[in-house]
Design a protein around this motif. Structure first.
Motif, PDB file in Angstrom:
ATOM      1  N   THR A  94      70.352 -33.109  22.898  1.00  0.00           N
ATOM      2  CA  THR A  94      68.972 -33.019  23.396  1.00  0.00           C
ATOM      3  C   THR A  94      68.505 -31.567  23.501  1.00  0.00           C
ATOM      4  O   THR A  94      69.249 -30.696  23.945  1.00  0.00           O
ATOM      5  CB  THR A  94      68.852 -33.679  24.793  1.00  0.00           C
ATOM      6  N   ILE A  95      67.271 -31.362  23.070  1.00  0.00           N
ATOM      7  CA  ILE A  95      66.642 -30.037  23.191  1.00  0.00           C
ATOM      8  C   ILE A  95      65.357 -30.211  23.992  1.00  0.00           C
ATOM      9  O   ILE A  95      64.549 -31.094  23.689  1.00  0.00           O
ATOM     10  CB  ILE A  95      66.292 -29.445  21.810  1.00  0.00           C
ATOM     11  N   ALA A  96      65.164 -29.365  24.997  1.00  0.00           N
ATOM     12  CA  ALA A  96      63.895 -29.378  25.745  1.00  0.00           C
ATOM     13  C   ALA A  96      63.058 -28.200  25.280  1.00  0.00           C
ATOM     14  O   ALA A  96      63.561 -27.089  25.138  1.00  0.00           O
ATOM     15  CB  ALA A  96      64.158 -29.255  27.236  1.00  0.00           C
ATOM     16  N   VAL A  97      61.777 -28.478  25.030  1.00  0.00           N
ATOM     17  CA  VAL A  97      60.824 -27.414  24.723  1.00  0.00           C
ATOM     18  C   VAL A  97      59.866 -27.365  25.902  1.00  0.00           C
ATOM     19  O   VAL A  97      59.141 -28.327  26.157  1.00  0.00           O
ATOM     20  CB  VAL A  97      60.051 -27.718  23.419  1.00  0.00           C
ATOM     21  N   THR A  98      59.909 -26.296  26.667  1.00  0.00           N
ATOM     22  CA  THR A  98      59.080 -26.244  27.877  1.00  0.00           C
ATOM     23  C   THR A  98      58.543 -24.848  28.116  1.00  0.00           C
ATOM     24  O   THR A  98      59.008 -23.875  27.520  1.00  0.00           O
ATOM     25  CB  THR A  98      59.872 -26.741  29.107  1.00  0.00           C
ATOM     26  N   ASN A  99      57.581 -24.779  29.028  1.00  0.00           N
ATOM     27  CA  ASN A  99      56.955 -23.495  29.340  1.00  0.00           C
ATOM     28  C   ASN A  99      57.436 -22.955  30.679  1.00  0.00           C
ATOM     29  O   ASN A  99      57.261 -21.786  30.971  1.00  0.00           O
ATOM     30  CB  ASN A  99      55.425 -23.693  29.382  1.00  0.00           C
ATOM     31  N   VAL A 100      58.011 -23.836  31.499  1.00  0.00           N
ATOM     32  CA  VAL A 100      58.291 -23.433  32.877  1.00  0.00           C
ATOM     33  C   VAL A 100      59.783 -23.192  33.082  1.00  0.00           C
ATOM     34  O   VAL A 100      60.607 -24.115  32.979  1.00  0.00           O
ATOM     35  CB  VAL A 100      57.748 -24.481  33.879  1.00  0.00           C
ATOM     36  N   ILE A 101      60.083 -21.947  33.385  1.00  0.00           N
ATOM     37  CA  ILE A 101      61.474 -21.529  33.536  1.00  0.00           C
ATOM     38  C   ILE A 101      62.125 -22.267  34.702  1.00  0.00           C
ATOM     39  O   ILE A 101      61.560 -22.350  35.789  1.00  0.00           O
ATOM     40  CB  ILE A 101      61.524 -20.000  33.746  1.00  0.00           C
ATOM     41  N   GLY A 102      63.275 -22.824  34.424  1.00  0.00           N
ATOM     42  CA  GLY A 102      64.033 -23.506  35.476  1.00  0.00           C
ATOM     43  C   GLY A 102      63.474 -24.854  35.872  1.00  0.00           C
ATOM     44  O   GLY A 102      63.912 -25.436  36.865  1.00  0.00           O
ATOM     45  N   SER A 103      62.497 -25.374  35.120  1.00  0.00           N
ATOM     46  CA  SER A 103      61.924 -26.674  35.467  1.00  0.00           C
ATOM     47  C   SER A 103      62.987 -27.766  35.307  1.00  0.00           C
ATOM     48  O   SER A 103      64.028 -27.545  34.684  1.00  0.00           O
ATOM     49  CB  SER A 103      60.701 -26.975  34.602  1.00  0.00           C
ATOM     50  N   THR A 138      58.545 -21.839  25.563  1.00  0.00           N
ATOM     51  CA  THR A 138      57.377 -21.456  24.765  1.00  0.00           C
ATOM     52  C   THR A 138      56.831 -20.084  25.173  1.00  0.00           C
ATOM     53  O   THR A 138      56.143 -19.446  24.389  1.00  0.00           O
ATOM     54  CB  THR A 138      56.251 -22.509  24.900  1.00  0.00           C
ATOM     55  N   HIS A 139      57.118 -19.657  26.387  1.00  0.00           N
ATOM     56  CA  HIS A 139      56.669 -18.346  26.887  1.00  0.00           C
ATOM     57  C   HIS A 139      55.161 -18.162  26.777  1.00  0.00           C
ATOM     58  O   HIS A 139      54.677 -17.069  26.453  1.00  0.00           O
ATOM     59  CB  HIS A 139      57.369 -17.211  26.124  1.00  0.00           C
ATOM     60  N   ALA A 140      54.398 -19.213  27.031  1.00  0.00           N
ATOM     61  CA  ALA A 140      52.935 -19.110  26.937  1.00  0.00           C
ATOM     62  C   ALA A 140      52.325 -18.542  28.216  1.00  0.00           C
ATOM     63  O   ALA A 140      51.119 -18.305  28.264  1.00  0.00           O
ATOM     64  CB  ALA A 140      52.331 -20.485  26.653  1.00  0.00           C
ATOM     65  N   GLY A 141      53.133 -18.309  29.268  1.00  0.00           N
ATOM     66  CA  GLY A 141      52.589 -17.859  30.550  1.00  0.00           C
ATOM     67  C   GLY A 141      52.068 -19.061  31.324  1.00  0.00           C
ATOM     68  O   GLY A 141      51.908 -20.151  30.761  1.00  0.00           O
TER      69      GLY A 141
END
Ligand code: AGP
Length: 612
Positions: A375-384, A396-399
């Motif tokens: 499994t791979i998670a693609v997310t924007n929120v660190i530690g979510s 994604t590092h979109a802020g």
């Protein structure tokens, strides 16, 4: 969805709590409340409605306490009302609790407590928690750990998901927190500490965070924090520094977060690309470890997500199938988790979630893991939460994305999925290197091209002014343009409340064309040169039935009688959605503004959907 804030330190707690709640407003809520310890008593002030209402309550201004907990509630059990708002207190008013999530067995716990003489003021599931704590507190061994043990015993009885913050008038120097399947972070300051369900709530105070794990407890003092596992064994924990700038979570002069986030897309994409590739070099993902042997035996890739993230997945599928020749299917997380999907150790599952907290997406991930998929998670929120469940996480590092309607998260997810597809193709060694090199160059050009699209915002604004009073709109496209049609239609519904449908252009004749009549607005996306003739024919079919047409295209169209053509820069078809979606984001935005709607907080919606 609900939000939590907590403070203990050397300042007045109320302004910190209110400020934090304001930063959480974007999550969607219908009531708000705080509780502080004042003269050894718990004072709770709460009501339905906005955080601003709380601030105007005269009593709140006179509170000097430097310890407090706070909450924004998104009603699940019981309507929005003062009684149902958090914090909830136990009958003896010794304990105050705020809670995010759902307690599934609250009926039986309520029954148990009622038999013991407890009474309830609200219809919420949460109110059982302070009373259970009180029950175990008064029935447990009396020693220095009595408070923590009582919280732990109460939590042991809970089934469901929760992030819980507890304060007691008997322990004015501490707040106890625990979580399971619902996010909670602790921010470390100097002689003060903070608690929040979401990093932006306390980002203006600290960038140093402890990310609480499932079933982990923390006892938070002003100068210290102690962490305990599920057996109440104490352990040390490492701190994480968050790179987000506090101002990134503010409006910075924009009228709305959504508009700001639309305009942040050039930079967001630059950050997403980061150092993942350079021209002349292979893509690199330090965050994942996938070998050629593994990838060669993968017989199926699933991409699973909800809403806009799922739409990004559709574009990702097209890139993976084109570049890697691996059969890829996209599914909605809430469907995937209940339909017994075919998954085994030769299946690779990718889960996309901006927030990393979407309950259905996390449940789908757990299901895939239980069936031995990677499994791979693609997310924007660190530690979510999703990052703790997945084998690998790619950011994604979109802020921070604050507006409920996702914009920059979508485009950064799309970019990331295409880079991932190139990465897999390079590992497999099956790609045409020149093609991939050209694609890399096109991706690097995206930020400048997005800026060009944004320069035409006024044209879109004018079209929006013409059609904002309409009741129905239709979005058409083929291939990746269809993926964008789906996203454009969702965006319009979300923030403008206009009914809209999206169709693959080729499907028009199979039913939907019956809906086209004089004056209906049809928005078409037309960027794939291989499909341009066919798509033009489809648009002509609606024009000849009286439709008003907006066409977003990177093609040179001649001899067409469309009402409005929005030209966007040309690019590779695999990444065209990143440019073509922007006029649609702006279109929805301006329609909503014309209708004088709250763009950032659309009705009934929450930013992260942490319940099923
Ligand atoms: C997007 O505009 C929506 N607010 C919504 O569809 C969202 O994309 C969906 O709820 C998934 O959220 P996630 O990316 O945080 O998992």
């Amino acid at each position: 969805m609900c939000g939590i804030v907590g403070y203990i330190g050397n300042k007045k707690a109320v302004p910190v709590l209110i400020n934090g709640l304001r930063s959480l407003e974007y999550r969607g809520y219908d009531s708000a409340g705080i509780a502080v310890l004042e003269d050894n008593e718990i004072i709770a002030i709460k009501d339905k409605g906005r955080v601003a209402n709380l601030e105007n309550i005269e009593d709140i201004k006179n509170l000097n306490s430097s310890i407090g907990i706070a909450h924004t509630r998104w009603a699940t059990h019981g309507k929005p009302s003062k009684e149902n708002s958090h914090p909830h207190l136990d009958n003896s008013k010794q304990f105050a609790v705020v809670h995010n999530g759902i307690i599934e067995n609250y009926h039986e716990l309520r029954e148990f407590l009622s038999q013991k003489g407890y009474t309830f003021l609200s219809q919420t599931d949460t109110e059982v928690i302070p009373n259970l704590i009180h029950y175990y507190y008064t029935n447990g061994i009396r020693d220095t750990d009595q408070f923590l043990r009582a919280v732990k015993s109460a939590v042991d009885d809970l089934k469901g998901s929760y992030a819980i913050e507890v304060m007691s008038k008997n322990y004015p120097d501490r707040i106890i927190v625990v979580r399971k399947d619902s996010p909670l972070v602790i921010g470390k300051g100097n002689d003060e500490n903070f608690v929040a369900s979401d990093i932006p709530a306390i980002l203006c105070h600290t960038k140093d965070f402890y990310l609480l794990e499932d079933n982990e407890y923390a006892v938070v003092y002003a100068n210290d924090i102690h962490f305990f596992d599920n057996s109440l064994e104490e352990h040390s924990k490492s701190i994480k520094s968050i790179e987000w700038d506090a101002t990134a979570a503010e409006k910075n002069g924009y009228e709305d977060y959504m508009l700001k986030e639309i305009y942040e897309q050039p930079n967001a994409i630059r950050e997403t690309i980061g150092s993942r590739f350079k021209l002349g070099e292979k893509c690199n993902f330090d965050d994942i470890d996938i070998s050629k042997e593994y990838l060669s035996q993968v017989n199926k890739i699933w991409i699973v997500a909800c809403g806009t993230a799922m739409h990004a997945g559709l574009v990702g599928k097209n890139a993976i199938e084109k570049l890697c020749k691996i059969s890829t299917e996209v599914d909605i997380a809430s469907e995937f988790r209940y339909r017994d999907p075919i998954i085994n150790d030769k299946t690779l599952c990718i889960f996309i979630s901006q927030s990393g907290e979407t309950a259905d997406t996390i449940a789908a991930l757990k299901l895939a893991k239980s069936k031995n998929a990677k499994t791979i998670a693609v997310t924007n929120v660190i530690g979510s939460s999703i990052t703790r469940e997945a084998d690998y996480t790619i950011y994604t590092h979109a802020g921070p994305e604050i507006a409920v309607a996702s914009t920059k998260a979508y485009t950064s997810q799309v970019v990331l999925m295409v880079i991932l597809a190139m990465y897999f193709a390079e590992i497999l060694g099956i790609c045409d290197e020149n093609c991939v090199e050209q694609l890399k160059s096109d991706i690097l050009d995206l930020p400048n091209k997005i800026e060009t699209v944004l320069e035409s915002a006024d044209d879109i604004k004018k079209f929006a002014e013409k059609v904002y009073t309409e009741h129905d709109m239709y979005f058409l496209g083929r291939g990746n343009d269809y993926c964008v049609a789906l996203e454009g239609s969702l965006k319009l519904k979300e923030i403008s409340y206009i009914h809209s449908e999206s169709y693959a252009s080729g499907e028009l004749k199979h039913g939907p064309i019956a809906l086209i009549e004089n004056g209906v607005t049809v928005i078409s996306i037309l960027t794939n040169p291989d499909l341009v003739e066919k798509s033009i024919s489809n648009i002509q079919e609606v024009v000849s039935r009286g439709a008003k047409t907006l066409v977003i295209t990177n093609q040179k169209l001649s001899n067409v009688n469309f009402d409005f053509i929005m030209n966007i820069p040309d690019t590779n078809s695999l990444i065209s959605p990143i440019l073509s979606v922007i006029p649609l984001q702006l279109f929805s935005y301006y329609i909503a503004k014309n209708k004088k709607l709250d763009v950032d907080k659309p009705r009934n919606l929450a930013k992260s959907v942490t319940v099923e």
